[in-house]
Design a protein around this motif. Structure first.
Motif, mmCIF file in Angstrom:
data_model
loop_
_atom_site.group_PDB
_atom_site.id
_atom_site.type_symbol
_atom_site.label_atom_id
_atom_site.label_comp_id
_atom_site.label_asym_id
_atom_site.label_seq_id
_atom_site.Cartn_x
_atom_site.Cartn_y
_atom_site.Cartn_z
ATOM 1 N N PHE B 210 10.849 7.975 -3.665
ATOM 2 C CA PHE B 210 10.332 9.127 -2.932
ATOM 3 C C PHE B 210 10.758 9.159 -1.474
ATOM 4 C CE2 PHE B 210 7.931 10.709 -6.364
ATOM 5 C CZ PHE B 210 7.374 9.631 -7.037
ATOM 6 N N HIS B 211 11.674 8.304 -1.105
ATOM 7 C CA HIS B 211 12.196 8.281 0.268
ATOM 8 C C HIS B 211 11.084 8.161 1.287
ATOM 9 C CE1 HIS B 211 15.737 9.504 -1.830
ATOM 10 N NE2 HIS B 211 15.136 10.596 -2.252
ATOM 11 N N LEU B 212 10.238 7.165 1.090
ATOM 12 C CA LEU B 212 9.090 7.005 1.978
ATOM 13 C C LEU B 212 9.437 6.131 3.170
ATOM 14 C CD1 LEU B 212 6.527 6.230 -0.837
ATOM 15 C CD2 LEU B 212 6.641 8.338 0.480
ATOM 16 N N THR B 213 8.677 6.312 4.217
ATOM 17 C CA THR B 213 8.754 5.439 5.380
ATOM 18 C C THR B 213 7.457 4.653 5.433
ATOM 19 O OG1 THR B 213 9.987 7.145 6.543
ATOM 20 C CG2 THR B 213 9.041 5.379 7.881
ATOM 21 N N TYR B 214 7.541 3.348 5.607
ATOM 22 C CA TYR B 214 6.327 2.534 5.627
ATOM 23 C C TYR B 214 6.142 1.869 6.972
ATOM 24 C CZ TYR B 214 6.060 2.386 0.432
ATOM 25 O OH TYR B 214 5.936 2.686 -0.899
ATOM 26 N N LEU B 215 4.902 1.852 7.423
ATOM 27 C CA LEU B 215 4.515 0.911 8.466
ATOM 28 C C LEU B 215 3.675 -0.123 7.742
ATOM 29 C CD1 LEU B 215 4.310 0.045 11.456
ATOM 30 C CD2 LEU B 215 2.208 1.360 11.605
ATOM 31 N N PHE B 216 4.210 -1.312 7.585
ATOM 32 C CA PHE B 216 3.554 -2.318 6.749
ATOM 33 C C PHE B 216 2.851 -3.327 7.639
ATOM 34 C CE2 PHE B 216 3.268 -3.858 2.433
ATOM 35 C CZ PHE B 216 2.873 -5.171 2.595
ATOM 36 N N VAL B 217 1.535 -3.164 7.725
ATOM 37 C CA VAL B 217 0.739 -4.029 8.588
ATOM 38 C C VAL B 217 0.250 -5.219 7.785
ATOM 39 C CG1 VAL B 217 -1.345 -4.147 9.979
ATOM 40 C CG2 VAL B 217 -0.006 -2.045 9.933
ATOM 41 N N SER B 218 0.450 -6.415 8.294
ATOM 42 C CA SER B 218 -0.009 -7.577 7.536
ATOM 43 C C SER B 218 -0.067 -8.806 8.417
ATOM 44 C CB SER B 218 0.955 -7.834 6.379
ATOM 45 O OG SER B 218 0.542 -8.969 5.643
ATOM 46 N N HIS B 219 -0.811 -9.792 7.985
ATOM 47 C CA HIS B 219 -0.799 -11.076 8.671
ATOM 48 C C HIS B 219 0.029 -12.079 7.875
ATOM 49 C CE1 HIS B 219 -3.901 -11.599 5.637
ATOM 50 N NE2 HIS B 219 -3.550 -12.868 5.665
ATOM 51 N N ASP B 220 0.459 -11.665 6.687
ATOM 52 C CA ASP B 220 1.197 -12.578 5.803
ATOM 53 C C ASP B 220 2.693 -12.480 6.053
ATOM 54 O OD1 ASP B 220 2.439 -13.888 3.681
ATOM 55 O OD2 ASP B 220 0.822 -13.401 2.297
ATOM 56 N N LEU B 221 3.218 -13.506 6.703
ATOM 57 C CA LEU B 221 4.613 -13.441 7.122
ATOM 58 C C LEU B 221 5.598 -13.385 5.963
ATOM 59 C CD1 LEU B 221 4.102 -16.005 9.902
ATOM 60 C CD2 LEU B 221 4.990 -13.728 10.260
ATOM 61 N N SER B 222 5.278 -14.073 4.867
ATOM 62 C CA SER B 222 6.271 -14.076 3.788
ATOM 63 C C SER B 222 6.339 -12.725 3.095
ATOM 64 C CB SER B 222 5.995 -15.201 2.794
ATOM 65 O OG SER B 222 4.634 -15.222 2.452
ATOM 66 N N VAL B 223 5.209 -12.063 2.975
ATOM 67 C CA VAL B 223 5.232 -10.724 2.370
ATOM 68 C C VAL B 223 5.995 -9.764 3.281
ATOM 69 C CG1 VAL B 223 3.812 -8.749 1.743
ATOM 70 C CG2 VAL B 223 3.121 -11.037 1.071
ATOM 71 N N VAL B 224 5.698 -9.829 4.564
ATOM 72 C CA VAL B 224 6.375 -8.941 5.512
ATOM 73 C C VAL B 224 7.877 -9.195 5.493
ATOM 74 C CG1 VAL B 224 6.698 -8.505 7.980
ATOM 75 C CG2 VAL B 224 4.416 -8.614 7.027
ATOM 76 N N ARG B 225 8.226 -10.450 5.410
ATOM 77 C CA ARG B 225 9.640 -10.787 5.388
ATOM 78 C C ARG B 225 10.338 -10.163 4.190
ATOM 79 N NH1 ARG B 225 12.275 -16.611 5.993
ATOM 80 N NH2 ARG B 225 14.419 -16.024 5.532
ATOM 81 N N HIS B 226 9.632 -10.163 3.091
ATOM 82 C CA HIS B 226 10.247 -9.669 1.863
ATOM 83 C C HIS B 226 10.468 -8.171 1.900
ATOM 84 C CE1 HIS B 226 11.186 -9.836 -2.431
ATOM 85 N NE2 HIS B 226 10.492 -8.723 -2.545
ATOM 86 N N ILE B 227 9.491 -7.449 2.418
ATOM 87 C CA ILE B 227 9.521 -6.005 2.238
ATOM 88 C C ILE B 227 10.089 -5.233 3.421
ATOM 89 C CG2 ILE B 227 7.207 -5.550 3.149
ATOM 90 C CD1 ILE B 227 6.737 -3.633 0.859
ATOM 91 N N SER B 228 10.145 -5.856 4.593
ATOM 92 C CA SER B 228 10.479 -5.064 5.781
ATOM 93 C C SER B 228 11.969 -4.985 6.080
ATOM 94 C CB SER B 228 9.805 -5.662 7.026
ATOM 95 O OG SER B 228 8.452 -5.911 6.801
ATOM 96 N N ASP B 229 12.304 -3.938 6.848
ATOM 97 C CA ASP B 229 13.647 -3.864 7.415
ATOM 98 C C ASP B 229 13.635 -4.415 8.831
ATOM 99 O OD1 ASP B 229 13.621 -0.736 5.854
ATOM 100 O OD2 ASP B 229 14.894 -2.413 5.239
ATOM 101 N N ARG B 230 12.645 -3.937 9.596
ATOM 102 C CA ARG B 230 12.463 -4.480 10.936
ATOM 103 C C ARG B 230 11.049 -5.029 11.025
ATOM 104 N NH1 ARG B 230 13.114 -0.708 15.663
ATOM 105 N NH2 ARG B 230 11.885 0.720 14.385
ATOM 106 N N VAL B 231 10.838 -5.951 11.944
ATOM 107 C CA VAL B 231 9.506 -6.538 12.083
ATOM 108 C C VAL B 231 9.083 -6.538 13.535
ATOM 109 C CG1 VAL B 231 8.093 -8.591 11.705
ATOM 110 C CG2 VAL B 231 9.887 -8.004 10.081
ATOM 111 N N ALA B 232 7.847 -6.127 13.783
ATOM 112 C CA ALA B 232 7.279 -6.186 15.137
ATOM 113 C C ALA B 232 6.116 -7.172 15.111
ATOM 114 C CB ALA B 232 6.776 -4.796 15.558
ATOM 115 N N VAL B 233 5.967 -7.913 16.179
ATOM 116 C CA VAL B 233 4.896 -8.911 16.278
ATOM 117 C C VAL B 233 3.939 -8.490 17.385
ATOM 118 C CG1 VAL B 233 4.352 -11.346 16.664
ATOM 119 C CG2 VAL B 233 6.506 -10.716 15.574
ATOM 120 N N MET B 234 2.650 -8.500 17.066
ATOM 121 C CA MET B 234 1.657 -8.114 18.080
ATOM 122 C C MET B 234 0.749 -9.279 18.421
ATOM 123 S SD MET B 234 0.196 -4.303 17.261
ATOM 124 C CE MET B 234 -0.854 -4.109 18.685
ATOM 125 N N TYR B 235 0.336 -9.313 19.676
ATOM 126 C CA TYR B 235 -0.624 -10.335 20.098
ATOM 127 C C TYR B 235 -1.576 -9.696 21.089
ATOM 128 C CZ TYR B 235 -2.495 -14.842 21.659
ATOM 129 O OH TYR B 235 -3.321 -15.901 21.945
#
Lengths: 329, 331, 305
Positions: B210-235
């Motif tokens: 469906f040509h979706l755009t995701y903002l994938f919020v998570s604390h799980d680094l391995s999941v984020v690594r798997h699914i993301s194109d770019r990654v932002a880190v917040m503190y």
């Protein structure tokens, strides 16, 4: 090999509900030696928490009941001792750390009172002596300025600190066995690392054994020496940790490891190899091997009879018909 | 110029701040605030999956809700497909809602226990008066199939489903209006590992279809690594690092990112853990440390860090970091 | 379809063979198993039947006086007869018939009073909880003012203001209980509003009315149902109290409380004139309380086992 500190043999804990009997723990056996960490790993509903509660005899009865088995702690069968004796063991020789530090501590009592309670109960300490020991314990678990923090209420502390307090309470009477039920699941990753390291150090310093209950294979890999994998109330695999991760045998264990992103050498954004289906309801388990509905290798035998625990390699047990002929290789 | 150099920006955030005022006890008390989001500039490119990681209290979930205007930002600008979201009338906003949706974390509290599955998934269609009743029902059945639920269960209630299935219902609900952007707020964190994998696969398949755009919020680094194109880190309310996925995981710059990556337990028994973890606790968002928020726990802290806030700079092409260790060495 | 066959969830939702039930229905099924609550339900049903079919059940006209038969004792006493099974009062009116007709009044009072409190209380609580801020403040302080008075005193004041009659008593009792419902609803609304499914509905574009009526209020039903049932019991008690004080049902209306008042002077001479109305009040209140407690247990959010 030293004498095991805890030996669980053929434990069966069932829950008798209006909708049927749920066999939450069905013929589970394992043993822990002093100073070692055994991890029981599995997903929700596999029976790992019920196992730990059974060891402490904290199963709500009704509707639950330990229907069979032996729990030998230093040679004594805990299932046969009186409740009074059990109370003197809980918190004293066997202590427990729970998952939710927010709700495991009583919000209306200060930290000093909660730790002192354990000390007064089991070691008959006076108020002043208990306070000193409480401060000392807080220091041991790495809480800064323990002399002032000991007077705090739980809500004044962060999640990580509360968990440290829980650990301090668990250590207070120098237990031989610490049962940790998902001790870091509710914590941030950086705090989790601290707590796991703390637990390792304490184990090395005091010689206590740790029974770690978790669903996180990463935590298992880092802290445990021996691992038991549970599914639908049964042990499906048991091995030393290196063996388990280098050569997982049971299809469920292998499926679990492949489900975790980042474990296999996959290319970017490939599909994960998920285990199809869902865990069967404990009230309605399939005949034969409990994993047969979801197993890609299932064949006729798996649908008819449940395999026993086989030992295709020394020290590595697996409950799967695939290994029937390979026993003792 | 490749598309990577001039990406189509679906969402542009400028200077987003979200403060929650806290009443002080005394009469003369200074009104303080929880600074959940404290100055975030971020773009989300069309078609990408932008991972947003951080621990509790970093503001990542708040940011997601602000983008959707479920909560108004205290300050800042939000642009969706070039249009100023905050300047929209309520009618325009109503229309915009069809283009961005959200999937929540908790499969139990994210579904109305009194609505049937069909009602839940079809609610958006009903609200926006899409099609006739039977057309809507058809569409709901189709969505159920797409997310892996049997359409016969359209009249069942959430409590009759497992956690993983409920998340699928949540995904179906988000998809119904054919949005362009979906904020995934920890969508798999509450699920068992084996079910997580199923839902992650589902999300990835749907994105492609469906040509979706995701903002994938998570604390799980391995999941984020798997699914993301770019990654932002917040503190603690601020972005500290942003890069392409591979780059971030292979060459993390910010000390916090490094600590996060080191701390994450790896299911590999052969790796000997470098136990030089982070000390101390996360400061409270009610009173964040002055200067760089991370300085209280940073192994490389310098005097400057205690007083001044480092700027978020592009240290390497497409690799941004907020840290004085790099401010003088920007390429 | 994008998901592979292997990933179709293999398991039907639990109880796939059984009919799908809404959570409320499941709660009612749980209630059925609670014997004590069912006893309460039986008691209430009996009263309901009594109230609906009074003209057919009662042996006499409750208002018919027979001075010749004054103060007849119940049938099992020496001078009692089957004509007046429970005896008569000081006007020669059949006690049994008056008690049966009295159930009509008590049920009516319960329904009217509870409806008033439920309607206005829910409105107040929902608006206060949903909009918050100054609206919340104003509404809840109003509720606090109402709550500051002992309920029976407040009811007396209202009735005194409106004039003593059964209708005004019903209104007074209803008004006095509004704060209880308002608080319950407000608390529930606040709790539900923070849940993700409400936020999700907002994200889908739902407007306020839809949020309140489709999403939030239906999930506030559980405590409301319990309060309504228990409220019935207190309404009956309060009506009896007001009538006892002469502020509710006026003579010759056969209301249980009024009958108590009337029989007070007769305690020593004709214990039955006081006892039976009192026992009726007891049973009715007991029935509603038992059912209410059972409902509270059945609706407990222990829906997840």
């Amino acid at each position: 090999m030293t004498e095991p500190l805890l030996e669980v043999k053929g434990l069966k804990t069932y829950f008798f509900t209006d909708r049927g009997i749920a066999c939450a723990v069905d013929d589970v056996s394992f043993s822990i030696e002093p100073g070692r960490t055994l991890a029981i790993v599995g997903e929700s509903g596999c029976g790992k928490s019920v196992t730990s509660l059974s060891v402490m005899r904290l199963i709500p009865t009704p509707p639950g009941r330990i229907t069979a088995g032996e729990i030998l702690f230093n040679g004594t069968d805990l299932l046969k001792v009186s409740e009074k004796r059990m109370r003197s063991i809980r918190g004293n020789q066997i202590s427990m750390i729970f998952q939710e530090p927010m709700t495991s501590l009583n919000p209306v009592f200060r930290v000093r009172e909660q730790i002192s309670e354990v000390l007064k109960l089991h070691q008959k300490m006076g108020k002043a002596e208990a306070l000193d020991k409480a401060v000392d314990l807080l220091r041991q678990v790495g809480i800064p300025s323990p002399e002032s923090r000991v007077h705090d209420y739980p809500h004044q502390m962060s999640g990580g600190m509360r968990q440290r307090v829980m650990i301090a309470m668990a250590l207070a009477c120098d237990p031989r066995l610490i049962i940790a039920d998902e001790p870091t699941t509710a914590l941030d990753v950086t705090i989790q690392a601290q707590i796991l390291e703390l637990m390792d150090n304490l184990r090395d310093n005091t010689g206590a054994a740790i029974l770690l209950i978790t669903h996180d294979l990463g935590v298992v890999a880092e802290t445990a020496e021996h691992v038991v994998v549970m599914y639908a109330g049964r042990v499906v695999e048991e091995a030393e940790v290196k063996d388990l991760f280098n050569d997982p045998l049971h299809p469920y264990t292998r499926g679990l490891m492949r489900s975790i992103p980042g474990t296999s050498a996959e290319t970017d954004r490939s599909r994960l190899e998920a285990i199809p289906g869902v865990v069967p309801s404990l009230l309605n388990l399939p005949r034969g091997c409990k994993f047969n509905e979801r197993c890609r290798h299932a064949f006729d035998r798996c649908l008819e009879a449940e395999p026993g625990l086989l030992a295709p390699k020394t020290g590595h047990l697996v409950r799967c018909w695939l290994f029937e002929d390979k026993e003792g290789e | 110029m490749t598309r990577r150099d001039n990406p189509d920006k679906l969402v542009v955030l400028k200077g987003i701040r979200k403060y929650y005022p806290v009443k002080e006890g005394g009469l003369i008390g200074e009104k303080s605030a929880v600074k959940a989001v404290d100055g975030v500039d971020l773009d989300i490119h069309r078609g990408e999956t932008l991972g947003l990681v951080g621990e509790s209290g970093c503001g990542k979930s708040t940011l997601g809700r602000v983008i959707l205007r479920l909560e108004p930002p205290t300050q800042g600008e939000i642009y969706f497909d070039g249009e100023d979201v905050l300047a929209m009338s309520s009618n325009q906003m109503h229309g915009l809602r069809r283009r961005m949706q959200i999937i929540f974390q908790d499969p139990y509290s994210s579904l109305n226990p009194r609505q049937t599955v069909g009602g839940i998934i079809g609610e958006g269609l009903l609200i926006h008066k899409v099609g006739t009743k039977s057309e809507r029902t058809e569409r709901v059945r189709h969505i159920m199939e797409v997310v892996g639920l049997r359409p016969e269960y359209i009249n069942r209630y959430p409590h009759e489903f497992s956690g993983g299935q409920r998340q699928r219902i949540g995904v179906g609900r988000a998809l119904a209006l054919q949005p362009e952007l979906i904020i995934c707020d920890e969508p798999v964190s509450a699920l068992d590992v084996s079910i997580q994998a199923q839902v992650i696969n589902l999300l990835m398949d749907l994105q492609e279809e469906f040509h979706l755009t995701y903002l994938f919020v998570s604390h799980d680094l391995s999941v984020v690594r798997h699914i993301s194109d770019r990654v932002a880190v917040m503190y603690l309310g601020r972005l500290v690092e942003l890069a392409d996925k591979r780059e971030l995981y292979d060459n993390p710059l910010h000390p916090y990112t490094r600590a996060l990556l080191e701390a994450a337990p790896v299911p590999n028994a052969n790796v000997v853990k470098n136990r030089k973890g982070l000390t101390g606790d996360m400061p409270s968002p009610l009173s964040p440390p002055p200067g760089c928020h991370f300085h209280t726990r940073c192994p490389h802290v310098m005097d400057r860090c205690r007083e001044k806030v480092p700027a978020f700079q592009e240290h390497k092409p497409r690799h941004w970091v907020r840290c004085f260790l790099y401010s003088d060495k920007t390429a | 379809m994008t998901t592979t066959a292997a990933e179709q969830p293999g398991q039907a939702p639990r109880g796939a063979a059984e009919k799908s039930r809404s959570p409320l229905w499941e709660a009612l099924l749980r209630l059925r198993k609670n014997k004590i609550a069912m006893a309460g339900l039986v008691i209430i049903s009996l009263f309901l039947i009594m109230a609906l079919f009074s003209p057919w059940i009662a042996p006499h006209d409750p208002l018919e006086q027979s001075l010749y038969d004054k103060l007849q004792p119940p049938v099992w006493e020496e001078t009692g007869t089957w004509t007046y099974p429970l005896g008569t009062d000081d006007f020669g009116r059949d006690l049994l018939s008056r008690i049966i007709y009295g159930s009509r009044i008590s049920m009516l009072v319960g329904v009217v009073a509870v409806t008033i409190s439920l309607f206005f209380g829910t409105l107040a609580g929902a608006v206060a909880g949903f909009y918050g801020g100054i609206i919340d403040n104003i509404i809840m302080r109003l509720m606090d003012i109402l709550l500051a008075f002992p309920s029976i005193l407040l009811a007396i004041v209202i009735v005194a203001f409106l004039g003593p009659s059964l209708e005004n008593a019903m209104i007074a009792i209803g008004v006095v209980s509004i704060p209880r419902y308002a608080r319950i609803v407000r608390g529930s609304v606040l709790e539900e509003y923070s849940k993700d499914y409400v936020q999700s509905a907002r994200a889908l574009g739902a407007r306020d009315t839809r949020l309140i009526f489709v999403h939030i209020l239906p999930n506030c039903l559980a405590p409301l149902i319990v309060q309504t049932t228990l409220g019935f019991a207190s309404a009956i008690l309060e009506a009896a109290a007001l009538s006892f004080l002469g502020l509710g049902a006026q003579p010759p209306t056969p209301e249980w409380g009024a009958m108590l008042a009337n029989g007070r002077a007769l305690i020593l001479r004709a214990w039955w004139a006081v006892t039976f109305p009192g026992v009726m009040i007891l049973c009715a209140v007991l029935g509603f309380n038992l059912l209410g407690d059972g409902l509270r247990d059945a609706l407990d959010p222990r829906l997840r086992e």
